[in-house]
Enzyme design. Sequence first.
Site, PDB file in Angstrom:
ATOM      1  N   ILE A 150       0.817  -1.220   0.000  1.00 20.76           N
ATOM      2  CA  ILE A 150       0.000   0.000   0.000  1.00 20.76           C
ATOM      3  C   ILE A 150       0.847   1.265   0.000  1.00 20.76           C
ATOM      4  O   ILE A 150       0.325   2.349  -0.117  1.00 20.76           O
ATOM      5  CB  ILE A 150      -0.995   0.039   1.176  1.00 20.76           C
ATOM      6  N   GLY A 187       4.310   1.338  -1.500  1.00 14.54           N
ATOM      7  CA  GLY A 187       5.548   1.207  -2.262  1.00 14.54           C
ATOM      8  C   GLY A 187       6.507   0.220  -1.633  1.00 14.54           C
ATOM      9  O   GLY A 187       7.706   0.207  -1.953  1.00 14.54           O
ATOM     10  N   SER A 238       2.263   0.480  10.243  1.00 15.46           N
ATOM     11  CA  SER A 238       3.537   0.943   9.655  1.00 15.46           C
ATOM     12  C   SER A 238       4.621  -0.111   9.646  1.00 15.46           C
ATOM     13  O   SER A 238       5.792   0.202   9.574  1.00 15.46           O
ATOM     14  CB  SER A 238       4.083   2.170  10.419  1.00 15.46           C
ATOM     15  N   THR A 283       7.678  -2.608   5.956  1.00 12.34           N
ATOM     16  CA  THR A 283       9.106  -2.613   5.653  1.00 12.34           C
ATOM     17  C   THR A 283       9.905  -3.121   6.852  1.00 12.34           C
ATOM     18  O   THR A 283      10.863  -3.883   6.715  1.00 12.34           O
ATOM     19  CB  THR A 283       9.583  -1.204   5.254  1.00 12.34           C
ATOM     20  N   ALA A 337      15.983   0.634   9.130  1.00 13.12           N
ATOM     21  CA  ALA A 337      14.672   1.228   8.839  1.00 13.12           C
ATOM     22  C   ALA A 337      13.746   1.057  10.033  1.00 13.12           C
ATOM     23  O   ALA A 337      13.839   0.080  10.763  1.00 13.12           O
ATOM     24  CB  ALA A 337      14.052   0.564   7.611  1.00 13.12           C
ATOM     25  N   VAL A 345       7.298   3.952   9.203  1.00 17.04           N
ATOM     26  CA  VAL A 345       7.266   5.204   8.453  1.00 17.04           C
ATOM     27  C   VAL A 345       5.855   5.717   8.160  1.00 17.04           C
ATOM     28  O   VAL A 345       5.579   6.905   8.294  1.00 17.04           O
ATOM     29  CB  VAL A 345       8.036   5.054   7.119  1.00 17.04           C
ATOM     30  N   GLY A 346       4.930   4.851   7.781  1.00 18.11           N
ATOM     31  CA  GLY A 346       3.674   5.312   7.180  1.00 18.11           C
ATOM     32  C   GLY A 346       2.829   6.246   8.021  1.00 18.11           C
ATOM     33  O   GLY A 346       2.199   7.159   7.491  1.00 18.11           O
ATOM     34  N   GLU A 347       2.803   6.022   9.324  1.00 18.45           N
ATOM     35  CA  GLU A 347       1.765   6.685  10.109  1.00 18.45           C
ATOM     36  C   GLU A 347       2.121   7.990  10.826  1.00 18.45           C
ATOM     37  O   GLU A 347       1.277   8.864  10.943  1.00 18.45           O
ATOM     38  CB  GLU A 347       1.205   5.680  11.124  1.00 18.45           C
TER      39      GLU A 347
END
Lengths: 156, 768
Positions: free
Chosen positions: B497, B499, B538, B541, B724, B727-729
């Site tokens: 969702i 990338g 999130s 990844t 990493a 990240v998303g949220e």
Amino acid sequence: MPKQLITLIVNGRRTEVAVEPRWTLLEMVREELRLSGSKEGCGTGDCGACSMIVDGRLVTSCLMLATQVDGRDVVTIEGLAKNGRLHPVQQAFIDTGGVQCGFCTPGMIMAAKSLLDRTPSPTLEEVREGLAGNLCRCTGYAKIYEAVMHAANAGK
Amino acid sequence: MAQETEVREEEMQREYRNVGKPVTRIEGAGKVTGETIYADDMQLPRMLHAKVLGSPYAHARIKSIDGSAARQHPGVEAVFTPADLPEYKKNFSNRRGVIFPDEEVLFYGQPVAAVLASDPHVAEEALALIKVEYEALPPVVDPITAMEESSPLVRSPLGDVDRSEERGHVTVGVEQEEAEGKPSNIASQMNFKRGDVEAGFEQADVVVEHTWRSAVVHQSYIEPHSTVADYDASGELSVWTSTQAPFYIRDELSQTLGLPENKIRVTATEVGGGFGGKIYLQELMVAALAMAVRRPVKYIMSRKEDMLAATPAPQAVIDLKTSMTRDGKLTALKSRVVYDSGAFPGAPMLPGCLLVGGYYKCENLDIQGYEVLTNKVSVGALRAPGAHNVTFAIESHMDMMARELGLDPIEVRLKNAVEEGDPLPSGQPYPRIGLKQCLEAIAESEVWGRRNRERGTGNRGVGLAVGGWLGGLQPASAIVCLNSDGTINVTVGSADITGTNTSFAQITAEVLNVPLEMVNVTTGDTRTAPYAGMSAGSKTTYTVGRAVKLAAEDARQQMLEIAAKRFEAAPKELEMADGVVRLNGSDEKTLTFQRLGRLSTNFAAPFPAVVGRGAITTRKMAPGFTAQAAEVEVDTDTGEVTVLGFAVAQDAGFAINPLSVEGQMQGGASQGLGIALSEEMMYDSEGRLLNGNLLDYRMPTTRDLPPIEAIIVEVPSEEGPYGARIVGEPSIVAGAAAVGNAIADAIGVHLTDAPFTPERVLRALGKL
Ligand code: FES
Ligand code: FES
């Protein structure tokens, strides 16, 4: 329901379609012509995901009836790439990261193309104004602005 | 399986060829040409369209439903009232355990019946012919009223509450107390306590106390919920659906419909935006109908249905009292956090309670959370569920206290900001985090740089806020295969969702030291892909990326072993670069990937196929923090707020693909700005939604948003691939608070209710 025969040009090709009077242009294109690139995000003219170009003008195809395009020239997202080569606006959307989920993208690209057809070198403000009818929920528009500016430069 | 490598200092400093580089999405061309297939683009032979009848009441008892006239309508294939549904394991305590209510309707728009026809127009027409007799019951709409003892009950009592979906978004080892005893509208509650808050308030030089309200907001993905299901003669159920959580749907369908998991194939079609809202909703109904009629069934929510009956994000009412000493030390924090869950449990009370006291060191805490039921649609996740509501409160307070004490808002935050080892309100210590680094980065942004310059010029102001998210944790796995021509296939089970598949290609190419073009990534369905948790919280990844890295390392090892045998050397004497394995320093002893592929796939090949496997589980969080700055102009005549500039600094740990990380930061920030400025689902006193369309529900357009500045901060996580972290949220979390603080900078007043509509601004200015 009885159907009505209409003749139009779709992405450069003359096409005859038997349509029900209640069908929208979007419905005809997606369900009957099976060109599913144009999206339905709202069906009420508010999101721009269904944008097409009819006789050179940007329209929200969910608000137009199929019978209204009898004898007219319709361009959908499928009509942009030529011989497997992406249109510069399409390429720019990929290159700048202007595509995320992709659901607004076909409509957004049609709106961007229509803007650049009218205004080949837009300012940021003109880009923001020109895309105001197209909602994108993923990108915050920043990379879409970049894509359009980029495509404008590539077109010079 | 290869030994997992820890992120070492040398590794962080090494020059990478693929990870850490901005890369365009591997699926980009399909999306810009319209070729990508979303669920609504699917056409199956004999497919029927479903249309759904929603309740016109927010609370009612169904006395009777009669579908006979609808059944007579020409072209109708089937009509389903509650009595016509096939057997399924009902659970009226959970939204996902109910297709249609047997008796009690709990929110306006709740599905009560459905019609199937091959022409969607026909199905729609037939809906009007279904006769439902309701007995209206008193609706309870406001959560604070609902908490009162005298309030009518929202619903029949809850029984077996399932919180598995919420745990996908945030995974921390804390239980909430489910309501028991006397029936009330409080579904659950929790309390975190530390030190002595009253003593903390005593020590302070300034005490601030306010109530902060935020609205129900909708994820407003541009693609509405969309599902196609089919049940074939061999008893196999296939579901193609726009979801972030294919395996979760499979498991739920299996339990609810009584099918074994290996007879269910869930395919996550391309998701046209999810943001936490596309987990598991209408799939059960569509699957049940397909099983009943033994034909494929498609159901696409109209925008209105999606707004009425999907799972928006909750409103919350936060009472907050905080105090600070003259030198800027936070001494106590007391809060009552109330989330309106709608008609079923599932509100993000837990993350709200953790985060309201989770950004700053504070010795004295008392946080009381309530999850309250009302007769509104039940809520779901929207990007860091629950976080923006409490962040609005605490970050406005930090600003107010700093202002009263004449302290710099960044300094005050830096002084108190949590670091590695500091406890969350639950007592659990933070792993390595980058909150301070985000604050330092935002201080350097262009937008913040205008803070002093803009002061006193017209009604402009600049404000900032921080935010964070803890993230979800779930096991993940991946497979990396060498093809006979030397190219590489990666298979994962996670819906892409954001990338993530592009990032997985980068990780694989990095491990195998090949150009990115040699790698392709597929999200398989639940029958072909190795397991992955939901793409929520999130974590994709962070968890699946780590599994991909392991699988690539495993494949690499297998390839080196083949080459070692050929060269009669040890694997460690070999090097791998650009699709070639060679004996150290030798020009002759080389094997291309293509040759390795042939040697492991051809007829009578001497070596087995190269299939790398990676599987992980993790219990270690990798929280993501952000600091955001807003510059606004307030029109004091009309009350309109214009955002002139916005900057987001966010700790990504290590940005595997900076292009998509920036995109996540800008996209999340734009949603935070919607929450700040205009997004609000409005209900009347009968619980009816007043603005169920995208004109009256105002998400930001291009006119509202200047280009958002994205500043990536990298404080490596302990376990994520290459460092990493989630990240998303986090990017959605701080918008309302940052804009609120900017407005206060401009006009001297903090608005306590979001969104900051012109009406509320004028009210705050005393002009209404
Ligand atoms: S679908 Fe036509 S404008 Fe939204
Ligand atoms: S890319 Fe998802 S809506 Fe624009």
